[in-house]
Write a protein that holds these residues in place. Structure first.
Motif, PDB file in Angstrom:
ATOM      1  N   SER A  41      52.004  34.066  31.189  1.00 19.74           N
ATOM      2  CA  SER A  41      50.804  33.256  31.460  1.00 19.74           C
ATOM      3  C   SER A  41      49.764  33.358  30.357  1.00 19.74           C
ATOM      4  O   SER A  41      49.153  32.364  29.974  1.00 19.74           O
ATOM      5  N   GLN A  45      44.993  31.527  30.995  1.00 15.16           N
ATOM      6  CA  GLN A  45      45.554  31.180  32.299  1.00 15.16           C
ATOM      7  C   GLN A  45      45.501  32.383  33.241  1.00 15.16           C
ATOM      8  O   GLN A  45      45.253  32.229  34.439  1.00 15.16           O
ATOM      9  N   GLY A  46      45.706  33.564  32.698  1.00 12.93           N
ATOM     10  CA  GLY A  46      45.599  34.766  33.523  1.00 12.93           C
ATOM     11  C   GLY A  46      44.221  34.933  34.118  1.00 12.93           C
ATOM     12  O   GLY A  46      44.067  35.303  35.290  1.00 12.93           O
ATOM     13  N   LEU A  49      43.832  32.462  36.997  1.00 15.84           N
ATOM     14  CA  LEU A  49      44.503  32.942  38.212  1.00 15.84           C
ATOM     15  C   LEU A  49      43.702  34.068  38.862  1.00 15.84           C
ATOM     16  O   LEU A  49      43.542  34.113  40.091  1.00 15.84           O
ATOM     17  N   GLU A  63      54.238  35.329  44.975  1.00 13.98           N
ATOM     18  CA  GLU A  63      54.514  34.812  43.643  1.00 13.98           C
ATOM     19  C   GLU A  63      56.015  34.593  43.507  1.00 13.98           C
ATOM     20  O   GLU A  63      56.805  35.487  43.821  1.00 13.98           O
ATOM     21  N   TYR A  70      52.711  39.773  34.208  1.00 15.67           N
ATOM     22  CA  TYR A  70      51.346  39.482  33.748  1.00 15.67           C
ATOM     23  C   TYR A  70      50.555  38.730  34.818  1.00 15.67           C
ATOM     24  O   TYR A  70      49.463  39.159  35.229  1.00 15.67           O
ATOM     25  N   ALA A  71      51.084  37.594  35.286  1.00  9.08           N
ATOM     26  CA  ALA A  71      50.380  36.806  36.295  1.00  9.08           C
ATOM     27  C   ALA A  71      50.283  37.560  37.615  1.00  9.08           C
ATOM     28  O   ALA A  71      49.304  37.415  38.355  1.00  9.08           O
ATOM     29  N   CYS A  74      47.256  39.654  37.413  1.00 12.44           N
ATOM     30  CA  CYS A  74      46.051  38.816  37.463  1.00 12.44           C
ATOM     31  C   CYS A  74      45.742  38.386  38.891  1.00 12.44           C
ATOM     32  O   CYS A  74      44.590  38.457  39.347  1.00 12.44           O
ATOM     33  N   ASP A 136      56.206  29.791  39.745  1.00 15.81           N
ATOM     34  CA  ASP A 136      56.426  29.758  38.295  1.00 15.81           C
ATOM     35  C   ASP A 136      57.831  30.276  38.015  1.00 15.81           C
ATOM     36  O   ASP A 136      58.018  31.322  37.393  1.00 15.81           O
ATOM     37  N   ASP A 162      53.033  26.038  38.247  1.00 12.22           N
ATOM     38  CA  ASP A 162      52.847  26.053  36.791  1.00 12.22           C
ATOM     39  C   ASP A 162      53.767  25.042  36.113  1.00 12.22           C
ATOM     40  O   ASP A 162      54.752  24.575  36.679  1.00 12.22           O
TER      41      ASP A 162
END
Length: 212
Positions: A41, A45-46, A49, A63, A70-71, A74, A136, A162
């Motif tokens: 991300s 973008q992180g 979120l 998720e 990473y996301a 976040c 995503d 995404d």
């Protein structure tokens, strides 16, 4: 793929919250060790979120597509004290890396990992009041995942998808199979009267869906 030009993206990065050190380390390691690191991300973008999650103050997040986490981190930043984020990843080979990444943060204890096919895991997930879902994963199944999670999301909850601008192809003349799939998803969600929706031109496009 960045929809925005590089100069504007750098300006946006400089004028939002800084990227936490743990996420900087995850970003670096992803680009050093993982195939297709652009799937991460990233900073801006992180922070989007994280911002949405903090606004929602969610207790439960799902998720679909963990990648290198990473996301996940976040999104977890906005969880309530007793909150949990369930995250599904098809590639079990990422497990060791993910465990090391989550240990870098204060939210690691709130992350529950699931490995396998999302289409099989989602129906078996014992959650009925999800506050946020972030999709995503494999793009051809985006609408299937939307359908599978819909009844599990509470009224007022968010579904975020995404890559819905697909390198700009969805609004161009391209007509390859992947572009058609994503274009169809966007059209189906746009016509769905059960939700409010908008696309944010962030990185490769974020579709924000609010369940009425």
């Amino acid at each position: 793929m960045e929809i925005l030009n590089n100069e504007l993206q750098l300006y946006l990065n400089d004028h939002c919250e800084p990227e936490p050190e743990a996420l900087q380390a995850i970003n670096r390691e992803t680009y050093l060790k993982v195939l297709k690191p652009h799937m991460l991300s990233g900073h801006y973008q992180g922070r989007v979120l994280s911002f949405l999650s903090k606004m929602m103050q969610p207790k439960r997040i799902l998720e679909i597509g963990t990648f290198t986490g990473y996301a996940t981190i976040c999104l977890a930043e906005g969880l309530t004290e007793d909150g949990i984020i369930h995250t599904i990843e098809v590639n079990r080979e990422l497990e060791e890396m993910l465990n090391s990444h989550f240990k870098l943060t204060s939210v690691g204890k709130k992350i529950k990992q699931h490995f396998g096919e999302a289409a099989a895991i989602i129906p078996a997930l014992d959650e009925e009041n999800l506050d946020i879902v972030f999709i995503d994963a494999d793009k051809k199944n985006n609408y299937l995942y939307f359908q599978l999670v819909f009844e599990k999301v509470r009224p007022g909850g968010l579904i975020i998808i995404d890559n819905v601008l697909w390198k700009g192809k969805v609004y161009g003349a391209e007509n390859d199979a992947d572009t058609q799939v994503i274009r169809k998803l966007n059209d189906q969600v746009a016509a769905d009267t059960r939700v409010e929706k908008l696309i944010l031109p962030i990185r490769d496009g974020l579709l924000i869906i609010r369940k009425k």
